[in-house]
Design a protein around this motif. Structure first.
Motif, mmCIF file in Angstrom:
data_model
loop_
_atom_site.group_PDB
_atom_site.id
_atom_site.type_symbol
_atom_site.label_atom_id
_atom_site.label_comp_id
_atom_site.label_asym_id
_atom_site.label_seq_id
_atom_site.Cartn_x
_atom_site.Cartn_y
_atom_site.Cartn_z
ATOM 1 N N ALA A 89 16.886 -49.936 -40.218
ATOM 2 C CA ALA A 89 16.999 -51.355 -40.566
ATOM 3 C C ALA A 89 17.621 -52.045 -39.370
ATOM 4 C CB ALA A 89 17.904 -51.479 -41.786
ATOM 5 N N PRO A 90 17.520 -53.382 -39.292
ATOM 6 C CA PRO A 90 18.185 -54.091 -38.203
ATOM 7 C C PRO A 90 19.682 -53.764 -38.196
ATOM 8 C CG PRO A 90 16.700 -55.561 -39.363
ATOM 9 C CD PRO A 90 16.757 -54.288 -40.162
ATOM 10 N N THR A 91 20.174 -53.302 -37.062
ATOM 11 C CA THR A 91 21.516 -52.750 -36.965
ATOM 12 C C THR A 91 22.259 -53.389 -35.793
ATOM 13 O OG1 THR A 91 20.674 -50.642 -37.787
ATOM 14 C CG2 THR A 91 22.809 -50.590 -36.699
ATOM 15 N N LEU A 92 23.509 -53.766 -36.031
ATOM 16 C CA LEU A 92 24.323 -54.317 -34.955
ATOM 17 C C LEU A 92 24.833 -53.178 -34.086
ATOM 18 C CD1 LEU A 92 25.729 -56.850 -33.767
ATOM 19 C CD2 LEU A 92 27.704 -56.246 -35.196
ATOM 20 N N LEU A 93 24.386 -53.137 -32.816
ATOM 21 C CA LEU A 93 24.814 -52.077 -31.903
ATOM 22 C C LEU A 93 25.989 -52.509 -31.032
ATOM 23 C CD1 LEU A 93 21.358 -50.674 -30.705
ATOM 24 C CD2 LEU A 93 22.825 -49.858 -32.558
ATOM 25 N N ARG A 94 26.050 -53.819 -30.750
ATOM 26 C CA ARG A 94 27.188 -54.335 -29.984
ATOM 27 C C ARG A 94 27.370 -55.798 -30.343
ATOM 28 N NH1 ARG A 94 26.880 -54.785 -23.449
ATOM 29 N NH2 ARG A 94 25.561 -56.579 -23.918
ATOM 30 N N PRO A 95 28.556 -56.181 -30.818
ATOM 31 C CA PRO A 95 28.803 -57.597 -31.045
ATOM 32 C C PRO A 95 28.861 -58.305 -29.696
ATOM 33 C CG PRO A 95 30.790 -56.311 -31.515
ATOM 34 C CD PRO A 95 29.734 -55.346 -31.077
ATOM 35 N N GLY A 96 28.483 -59.561 -29.636
ATOM 36 C CA GLY A 96 28.475 -60.260 -28.347
ATOM 37 C C GLY A 96 28.316 -61.745 -28.518
ATOM 38 N N GLY A 97 27.676 -62.352 -27.539
ATOM 39 C CA GLY A 97 27.622 -63.808 -27.433
ATOM 40 C C GLY A 97 26.899 -64.528 -28.549
ATOM 41 N N LEU A 98 26.013 -63.871 -29.272
ATOM 42 C CA LEU A 98 25.347 -64.508 -30.408
ATOM 43 C C LEU A 98 26.020 -64.014 -31.692
ATOM 44 C CD1 LEU A 98 22.948 -66.299 -31.377
ATOM 45 C CD2 LEU A 98 21.660 -64.173 -31.649
ATOM 46 N N PRO A 99 26.585 -64.945 -32.484
ATOM 47 C CA PRO A 99 27.313 -64.519 -33.685
ATOM 48 C C PRO A 99 26.402 -63.766 -34.662
ATOM 49 C CG PRO A 99 27.670 -66.858 -33.229
ATOM 50 C CD PRO A 99 26.598 -66.399 -32.301
ATOM 51 N N THR A 100 26.943 -62.719 -35.266
ATOM 52 C CA THR A 100 26.151 -61.934 -36.211
ATOM 53 C C THR A 100 25.741 -62.782 -37.415
ATOM 54 O OG1 THR A 100 28.193 -61.132 -37.173
ATOM 55 C CG2 THR A 100 27.116 -59.701 -35.591
ATOM 56 N N GLU A 101 26.580 -63.778 -37.763
ATOM 57 C CA GLU A 101 26.243 -64.636 -38.905
ATOM 58 C C GLU A 101 24.901 -65.328 -38.680
ATOM 59 O OE1 GLU A 101 29.097 -64.510 -37.399
ATOM 60 O OE2 GLU A 101 30.722 -64.330 -38.858
ATOM 61 N N ALA A 102 24.672 -65.772 -37.447
ATOM 62 C CA ALA A 102 23.416 -66.460 -37.136
ATOM 63 C C ALA A 102 22.233 -65.501 -37.278
ATOM 64 C CB ALA A 102 23.479 -67.027 -35.716
ATOM 65 N N ILE A 103 22.446 -64.267 -36.855
ATOM 66 C CA ILE A 103 21.377 -63.271 -36.934
ATOM 67 C C ILE A 103 21.074 -62.958 -38.397
ATOM 68 C CG2 ILE A 103 20.759 -60.883 -36.357
ATOM 69 C CD1 ILE A 103 22.626 -61.191 -33.880
ATOM 70 N N GLU A 104 22.135 -62.788 -39.174
ATOM 71 C CA GLU A 104 21.950 -62.449 -40.590
ATOM 72 C C GLU A 104 21.300 -63.601 -41.351
ATOM 73 O OE1 GLU A 104 25.959 -61.128 -41.546
ATOM 74 O OE2 GLU A 104 25.405 -59.057 -41.046
ATOM 75 N N ALA A 105 21.662 -64.822 -40.990
ATOM 76 C CA ALA A 105 21.041 -65.990 -41.642
ATOM 77 C C ALA A 105 19.545 -66.008 -41.341
ATOM 78 C CB ALA A 105 21.706 -67.276 -41.160
ATOM 79 N N CYS A 106 19.182 -65.674 -40.128
ATOM 80 C CA CYS A 106 17.772 -65.664 -39.729
ATOM 81 C C CYS A 106 17.006 -64.571 -40.471
ATOM 82 C CB CYS A 106 17.671 -65.462 -38.218
ATOM 83 S SG CYS A 106 15.987 -65.230 -37.618
ATOM 84 N N LEU A 107 17.638 -63.398 -40.619
ATOM 85 C CA LEU A 107 16.966 -62.272 -41.285
ATOM 86 C C LEU A 107 17.016 -62.419 -42.797
ATOM 87 C CD1 LEU A 107 18.356 -59.269 -39.177
ATOM 88 C CD2 LEU A 107 16.000 -60.155 -39.157
ATOM 89 N N GLY A 108 17.979 -63.198 -43.288
ATOM 90 C CA GLY A 108 18.177 -63.313 -44.725
ATOM 91 C C GLY A 108 18.742 -62.039 -45.332
ATOM 92 N N ALA A 109 19.395 -61.239 -44.516
ATOM 93 C CA ALA A 109 19.986 -59.979 -44.987
ATOM 94 C C ALA A 109 21.085 -59.572 -44.015
ATOM 95 C CB ALA A 109 18.917 -58.888 -45.047
ATOM 96 N N PRO A 110 22.075 -58.823 -44.518
ATOM 97 C CA PRO A 110 23.133 -58.379 -43.608
ATOM 98 C C PRO A 110 22.610 -57.328 -42.618
ATOM 99 C CG PRO A 110 23.495 -57.489 -45.814
ATOM 100 C CD PRO A 110 22.307 -58.393 -45.902
ATOM 101 N N LEU A 111 23.200 -57.321 -41.440
ATOM 102 C CA LEU A 111 22.872 -56.275 -40.465
ATOM 103 C C LEU A 111 23.530 -54.978 -40.899
ATOM 104 C CD1 LEU A 111 23.512 -58.295 -37.184
ATOM 105 C CD2 LEU A 111 21.330 -57.216 -37.826
ATOM 106 N N ALA A 112 22.853 -53.878 -40.685
ATOM 107 C CA ALA A 112 23.476 -52.588 -40.946
ATOM 108 C C ALA A 112 24.581 -52.373 -39.919
ATOM 109 C CB ALA A 112 22.441 -51.474 -40.853
ATOM 110 N N ALA A 113 25.624 -51.677 -40.339
ATOM 111 C CA ALA A 113 26.741 -51.422 -39.429
ATOM 112 C C ALA A 113 26.431 -50.201 -38.585
ATOM 113 C CB ALA A 113 28.023 -51.190 -40.221
#
Ligand code: TXA
Ligand code: MG
Length: 317
Positions: free
Chosen positions: A188-212
């Motif tokens: 599943a889409p997984t956060l490998l490194r937090p960085g300059g683009l907030p994870t909230e924005a990514i999750e909002a786009c996917l409509g689902a939380p990123l896997a840890a």
């Protein structure tokens, strides 16, 4: 090399930077996150010199920079979620780890022998102009010596790498100041490194939380071993191979080696050849036939080469 050119942020500077990259040289360039240390991702020697210049003790996989999604499609396959994130956030501080296309022509040093590749389309206009002018994939780890803070100004790059790289394209200060966010798509889409683009924005786009993802596991020995270890058994530090063994040589003292990482004992050349030669020997090896590897001196790029060889030789589960 003694002098690192500082290139101006104009057409002339970009043309010179692109020309140097095409010659296999190292050119630091600004992105919106941090300065990257650029090299032609298809050129084994140029990529090996990145590790040398940074003094990296390991061949961690590097990010490939491209000017747009079109160019990225030549290098990697895009699962639907990746497509969605690329549409929403490229150009920008987001890196996607994707299945590498077989015909992409990326140096195996870039991916550390993995079958995935990290891709990013930066937003900085100078970076994009440079990528367009060069017309090929550019690797760009942060342009700092290993273990030091990432540079956000051309002056920082010169402090750390002056004299070790051919040029820096001076684009002033990087506005984001931290590295890109990295997302992988293994299951599943997984956060490998937090960085300059907030994870909230990514999750909002996917409509689902990123896997840890717990740490950059890809850097842990066990994880990488399975990916790039040859099927054949490896024996290290072998000055004289046993009967029937294939022999990976290093330096002039290895007459009779099946393949030699570098006849003249050049560690940059050896690093550039490492994954190619391991693969070739593995393909050559008959059932049960092992590969003996000559000693490689443990300084400069030799440390990273030995690190990889040790992992390749480690017992597998
Ligand atoms: O903002 C950034 O991303 C900067 C600028 C210059 O673009 N670049 C950057 O690159 O930080 P680098 O090479 O230092 O970061 C690479 C990161 C490493 O943590 C590496 O483990 C991960 O990306 N990585 C690269 N390829 C990978 C792969 N195939 N699978 C998993 N992780 C990968
Ligand atoms: Mg870094």
């Amino acid at each position: 090399m003694s002098l690192t050119e500082t290139l101006s942020p104009d057409a002339q500077g970009i043309a010179r930077a692109a020309e140097l990259l095409a010659q296999g040289k190292l050119v630091a360039f600004p992105t919106e996150t941090v300065y990257g240390l650029g090299a032609d991702a298809r050129n084994d020697d140029a990529v090996a010199r990145i590790f040398e210049a940074k003094g990296r003790p390991r061949f961690n996989p590097l990010i490939v920079h491209l000017p747009d999604l079109e160019a990225a499609r030549d290098i990697a396959d895009f699962p639907p979620e990746a497509e969605r994130l690329a549409d929403a956030f490229w150009p920008g501080p987001l890196t996607l780890v994707l299945p590498l296309r077989a015909e992409a022509g990326i140096s195996p040093l870039v991916t550390a022998g993995l079958n995935t590749v990290a891709i990013r389309v930066p937003e900085n206009p100078l970076a994009r102009d440079l990528l367009r002018a060069f017309g090929g994939p550019v690797v760009g780890p942060s342009a700092n010596p290993s273990g030091k803070v990432s540079p956000t100004e051309a002056g920082h790059v010169l402090e750390g790498l002056g004299g070790k790289i051919e040029a820096v394209l001076d684009g002033g200060r990087c506005p984001v100041g931290v590295e890109s966010t990295i997302v992988g798509f293994d299951h599943a889409p997984t956060l490998l490194r937090p960085g300059g683009l907030p994870t909230e924005a990514i999750e909002a786009c996917l409509g689902a939380p990123l896997a840890a993802h717990h740490g950059m596991k890809v850097n842990a020995p066990g994880q990488l071993t399975s990916h790039y270890a040859p099927g054949a058994k490896l024996r290290l530090e072998v000055a004289e191979p046993a009967e029937g063994e294939l022999w990976l040589g290093f330096g002039p003292g290895c007459a009779g080696a099946t393949l030699n990482l570098s006849e003249n004992g050049d560690l940059v050349e050896a690093a550039a050849n490492l994954f190619h030669h391991l693969r070739a020997l593995d393909a050559m090896a008959g059932e049960g036939q092992g590969i003996a590897v000559a000693p490689v001196p443990n300084h400069g790029l030799g440390r990273a080469i030995n690190d990889r060889l040790r992992r390749a030789a480690a017992p597998r589960p």
